[in-house]
Design an enzyme around this catalytic site. Structure first.
Site, mmCIF file in Angstrom:
data_model
loop_
_atom_site.group_PDB
_atom_site.id
_atom_site.type_symbol
_atom_site.label_atom_id
_atom_site.label_comp_id
_atom_site.label_asym_id
_atom_site.label_seq_id
_atom_site.Cartn_x
_atom_site.Cartn_y
_atom_site.Cartn_z
ATOM 1 N N ASN A 22 52.311 44.754 121.470
ATOM 2 C CA ASN A 22 51.408 44.114 122.422
ATOM 3 C C ASN A 22 50.916 45.197 123.376
ATOM 4 O OD1 ASN A 22 50.138 42.569 124.339
ATOM 5 N ND2 ASN A 22 52.010 41.564 125.090
ATOM 6 N N LYS A 51 48.717 45.020 125.562
ATOM 7 C CA LYS A 51 48.278 44.484 126.855
ATOM 8 C C LYS A 51 46.931 45.122 127.231
ATOM 9 C CE LYS A 51 53.025 43.472 127.947
ATOM 10 N NZ LYS A 51 54.075 43.265 128.928
ATOM 11 N N HIS A 104 51.980 34.177 126.244
ATOM 12 C CA HIS A 104 52.729 35.273 126.863
ATOM 13 C C HIS A 104 52.974 34.927 128.331
ATOM 14 C CE1 HIS A 104 53.778 39.151 128.504
ATOM 15 N NE2 HIS A 104 54.059 39.537 127.264
ATOM 16 N N GLU A 109 52.745 36.563 130.946
ATOM 17 C CA GLU A 109 51.715 37.045 131.876
ATOM 18 C C GLU A 109 50.523 36.083 131.899
ATOM 19 O OE1 GLU A 109 51.449 40.971 130.184
ATOM 20 O OE2 GLU A 109 53.475 41.382 130.914
ATOM 21 N N GLU A 131 60.932 35.905 124.908
ATOM 22 C CA GLU A 131 60.793 37.025 125.837
ATOM 23 C C GLU A 131 61.289 36.604 127.217
ATOM 24 O OE1 GLU A 131 57.581 39.960 124.399
ATOM 25 O OE2 GLU A 131 56.592 38.442 125.605
ATOM 26 N N GLY A 146 59.043 44.592 130.759
ATOM 27 C CA GLY A 146 58.546 45.735 131.522
ATOM 28 C C GLY A 146 59.472 46.193 132.641
ATOM 29 N N SER A 195 61.517 44.891 127.053
ATOM 30 C CA SER A 195 62.102 46.234 127.141
ATOM 31 C C SER A 195 62.811 46.666 125.855
ATOM 32 C CB SER A 195 63.053 46.324 128.345
ATOM 33 O OG SER A 195 62.333 46.116 129.547
#
Ligand code: PGA
Length: 253
Positions: free
Chosen positions: A9, A11, A98, A100, A170, A176, A216
């Protein structure tokens, strides 16, 4: 047997030139080094898709993915991208839900259910993301929370359609942050998710559903994560931007 999938991904990263370089490196390394049938998916920003498609060429085990799509088929939705458009440029997988997008773009379970339907109706494969915040984990409510996300956005599907879904667990606190879930935490959640799916669609469908871990993941922890019986691959953010790291993760099975 379940498919092993490692999806990158990207991003909102990489100019076109940077993306070309990264894709070429990944394609060459996968061709020379990946000997098993693990599938690699490159989920690039939209503007990279056609270039990445051309660089991937006829590589049998590398696919193109998008990071989002519209819930609408076509029409007056300025700035949006339809699944039909994605399909027309060679996209096979679409990341949906996702964390985000859920957080910064207020994507709800209901909206995601509509996006899942769009993706499936066009013959593409959703990579459906789920995962809990740190606050929820600290209250030990992660299993209820994540299984509810799956119920709300996916359990309206027919058995046939559900069997086309890829799930990515996730934990938000691991994305991250450099804080990976332990392999035990990942295994436990993946097992709970599989049991939840079996309760609705039966054991065979549950056993055939690929459930990826994300948060991560890197070359140093991927082998232990992928060695867990219910972990079928990864959704990789930061480490997918470095060709060596990404390909080493693909080789971690
Ligand atoms: P990360 O991101 O690997 O950088 O933690 C994973 C993701 O957000 O998909």
């Amino acid at each position: 047997m379940r498919k092993h999938i490692v999806a990158g991904n990207w991003k909102m990263n990489n100019t076109l030139e940077e993306g070309k370089k990264l894709t070429s490196e990944i394609v060459n390394m996968v061709r020379d080094e990946v000997m098993d049938d693990t599938i690699a998916v490159l989920c690039t920003p939209y503007v990279h898709l056609t270039t990445a498609r051309d660089l991937i060429g006829d590589a049998a085990n590398i696919f193109l993915g998008a990071q989002n799509c519209s819930q609408h088929e076509s029409g007056a939705y300025t700035g949006e991208i339809s699944v039909g458009m994605l399909s027309s440029v060679g996209v096979s997988y679409v990341i949906l839900g996702h964390s985000e997008r859920r957080e910064y773009f207020a994507e709800s379970d209901d909206l995601l259910a509509a996006k899942v339907d769009q993706v499936l109706s066009t013959g593409l494969t959703p990579i459906f993301c789920c995962g809990e915040s740190l606050e929820i984990r600290e209250k030990d409510e992660q299993y209820e929370f994540v299984t509810q996300q799956i119920t709300n956005s996916l359990f309206h599907l027919s058995q046939e359609n559900f069997s086309k879904i890829v799930i990515a667990y996730e934990p938000i606190w691991a994305i991250g942050t450099g804080k990976t879930a332990t392999s035990d935490q990942a295994q436990e959640m993946h097992h709970k998710l599989r049991t939840h799916i079996a309760g609705k669609y039966g054991q065979q469908i549950a056993d055939e559903t690929s459930i990826l871990y994300g948060g991560s993941a890197k070359p140093s922890n991927a082998p232990e994560l992928f060695a867990q019986p219910d972990v079928d691959g990864g959704l990789i953010g930061g480490a997918s931007l470095k060709s060596r790291d990404f390909v080493d993760i693909i080789k971690s099975f």
